[in-house]
Write a protein that holds these residues in place. Structure first.
Motif, PDB file in Angstrom:
ATOM      1  N   ARG A 100       0.838  -1.178   0.000  1.00  0.00           N
ATOM      2  CA  ARG A 100       0.000   0.000   0.000  1.00  0.00           C
ATOM      3  C   ARG A 100       0.878   1.234   0.000  1.00  0.00           C
ATOM      4  NH1 ARG A 100      -4.002   0.429   4.956  1.00  0.00           N
ATOM      5  NH2 ARG A 100      -6.034   0.498   3.948  1.00  0.00           N
ATOM      6  N   VAL A 101       0.383   2.312  -0.540  1.00  0.00           N
ATOM      7  CA  VAL A 101       1.164   3.535  -0.594  1.00  0.00           C
ATOM      8  C   VAL A 101       0.518   4.564   0.317  1.00  0.00           C
ATOM      9  CG1 VAL A 101       0.390   5.171  -2.347  1.00  0.00           C
ATOM     10  CG2 VAL A 101       2.701   4.259  -2.428  1.00  0.00           C
ATOM     11  N   CYS A 102       1.226   5.631   0.627  1.00  0.00           N
ATOM     12  CA  CYS A 102       0.716   6.619   1.576  1.00  0.00           C
ATOM     13  C   CYS A 102      -0.086   7.697   0.849  1.00  0.00           C
ATOM     14  CB  CYS A 102       1.870   7.266   2.318  1.00  0.00           C
ATOM     15  SG  CYS A 102       1.367   8.554   3.475  1.00  0.00           S
ATOM     16  N   VAL A 103      -1.377   7.770   1.160  1.00  0.00           N
ATOM     17  CA  VAL A 103      -2.236   8.755   0.496  1.00  0.00           C
ATOM     18  C   VAL A 103      -1.708  10.167   0.709  1.00  0.00           C
ATOM     19  CG1 VAL A 103      -4.551   9.715   0.357  1.00  0.00           C
ATOM     20  CG2 VAL A 103      -4.245   7.289   0.775  1.00  0.00           C
ATOM     21  N   VAL A 104      -1.261  10.439   1.914  1.00  0.00           N
ATOM     22  CA  VAL A 104      -0.775  11.789   2.210  1.00  0.00           C
ATOM     23  C   VAL A 104       0.461  12.100   1.372  1.00  0.00           C
ATOM     24  CG1 VAL A 104      -0.257  13.396   4.050  1.00  0.00           C
ATOM     25  CG2 VAL A 104      -1.606  11.383   4.548  1.00  0.00           C
ATOM     26  N   GLY A 105       1.319  11.120   1.221  1.00  0.00           N
ATOM     27  CA  GLY A 105       2.479  11.295   0.360  1.00  0.00           C
ATOM     28  C   GLY A 105       2.083  11.533  -1.081  1.00  0.00           C
ATOM     29  N   VAL A 106       1.102  10.766  -1.551  1.00  0.00           N
ATOM     30  CA  VAL A 106       0.611  10.952  -2.918  1.00  0.00           C
ATOM     31  C   VAL A 106       0.090  12.370  -3.102  1.00  0.00           C
ATOM     32  CG1 VAL A 106      -1.143  10.235  -4.567  1.00  0.00           C
ATOM     33  CG2 VAL A 106       0.049   8.517  -3.214  1.00  0.00           C
ATOM     34  N   PHE A 107      -0.673  12.841  -2.128  1.00  0.00           N
ATOM     35  CA  PHE A 107      -1.205  14.198  -2.213  1.00  0.00           C
ATOM     36  C   PHE A 107      -0.077  15.229  -2.145  1.00  0.00           C
ATOM     37  CE2 PHE A 107      -5.961  13.879  -0.981  1.00  0.00           C
ATOM     38  CZ  PHE A 107      -6.128  12.881  -1.911  1.00  0.00           C
TER      39      PHE A 107
END
Lengths: 196, 196
Positions: A100-107
């Motif tokens: 899974r990846v970090c949504v906050v990082g993606v944003f």
DNA sequence: GGAGGGTTGTACCGTTCGGTCCAGTTCGTA
DNA sequence: TACGAACTGGACCGAACGGTACAACCCTCC
């Protein structure tokens, strides 16, 4: 009749996975309706502010989870080292060992950065601060604890990027192990940087 | 009459900054025409494949730069440690000490990941491999060099995420300094991980 | 069973998307 | 100067976008 809280939670959880996969720009309403199974009417009933409010709800949801399972234990758990170890375990579980990846990082990297700047910054700042406090409690010199914490949080984020880019979750596991070790050694910088 | 190579290079460089700021999804053709000053006709003359071809050109351009200024020096520079130090300097300069973000990283996390999976993976794999080879030349045990290299590349990427999220380039500089130190120490993992 | 308000799916809105097309312009060549 | 290929900007296209409006549809409570 009255929509239960659980329903909204479920929707937010689904939204989180959608934003995780597609980012903010890439998550179209048609994708969202398809993957949540809800029509636009229902979505706008739940989130009158549209996509932006959905994203904010997701960020708040994530922040709440990390507050409860990571930040607060780091700051108020008794033994500093044990709290740090618990953080690593919770982190590994949350990110599914790199799958899974970090949504906050993606944003943070995406186009929506400015829209959610405050939440993004708050999330990472809280993480770094909480981790630093645990490190101080574990005996680390406060002058280094902040930078130590930054290194760990950045390392986790970078490992997520690399794991996804290389499609190899091993990168994430190895990185977590190394970060753990780095903190366990707790070595001060040597006076002579060029010595080996 | 014939469009010069320099022109195309300039356009690709401008495109790189646009994709850096907005990601693939977020960079609309209207944004691109506005910031490049070129009409759609010109753009499609240069990149018949449209946005995807523009992004590929940008990735190829970046890959070329890193091949020339980072990967090849790492692999063929004489002294391993000096080559690593040169990498850190080139990296710091390229990312403007954290003010700039990594386009490949942005693509890796974004929705366009699948479109450019091969290039994204190739870039990071090449970086890790090149760095590992320099570390081996510097005397590092080959069994650890690969993981060392992964840690450094992930650390850089994570520092870029954090620096942008916190809007603080200091994070990037500190991280680079720590990664340098980590490699300089060159410490093997202790037999007992729990010892401090 | 009937009433009525909260909830739902969906038709539809104006806008913007990526992409096509073409008339007009530029410029090296002769 | 005249030619013609290469290049350019912008009008235009169908599709998809985010968002709105509303009729149908549950429920719950009398």
């Amino acid at each position: 009749m009255a929509r239960t809280l659980a329903d909204r939670e479920e929707v937010v959880a689904a939204l989180a996975e959608i934003f995780r996969d597609h980012g903010f720009e890439g998550a179209s309403l048609s994708t969202i309706t398809a993957r949540t199974g809800l029509g636009k009417g229902s979505l706008y009933n739940l989130f009158p502010g549209g996509k932006a409010e959905m994203a904010e709800a997701v960020l708040a949801h994530i922040d709440g989870w990390f507050q409860a399972h990571v930040f607060r234990p780091l700051e108020h758990g008794g033994d500093g080292l044990a709290a740090v170890e618990a953080m690593f375990q919770a982190t590994d579980a949350y990110f599914r060992s790199g799958r899974r990846v970090c949504v906050v990082g993606v944003f943070a990297l995406g186009d929506a950065r400015d829209l959610f700047a405050a939440q993004v910054r708050g999330y990472f700042a809280a993480w770094v601060t909480a981790l630093a406090s645990a490190l101080v409690r574990a005996g680390r010199d406060p002058a280094w604890a902040q930078a130590d914490a930054e290194e760990v949080v950045a390392g986790i984020q970078g490992a997520l990027v690399l794991a996804r880019a290389l499609n190899d979750t091993g990168v994430f596991s190895r990185m977590l192990a190394r970060l753990r070790l780095g903190l366990a050694w707790n070595v001060p910088p040597p006076p002579d940087m060029t010595s080996r």
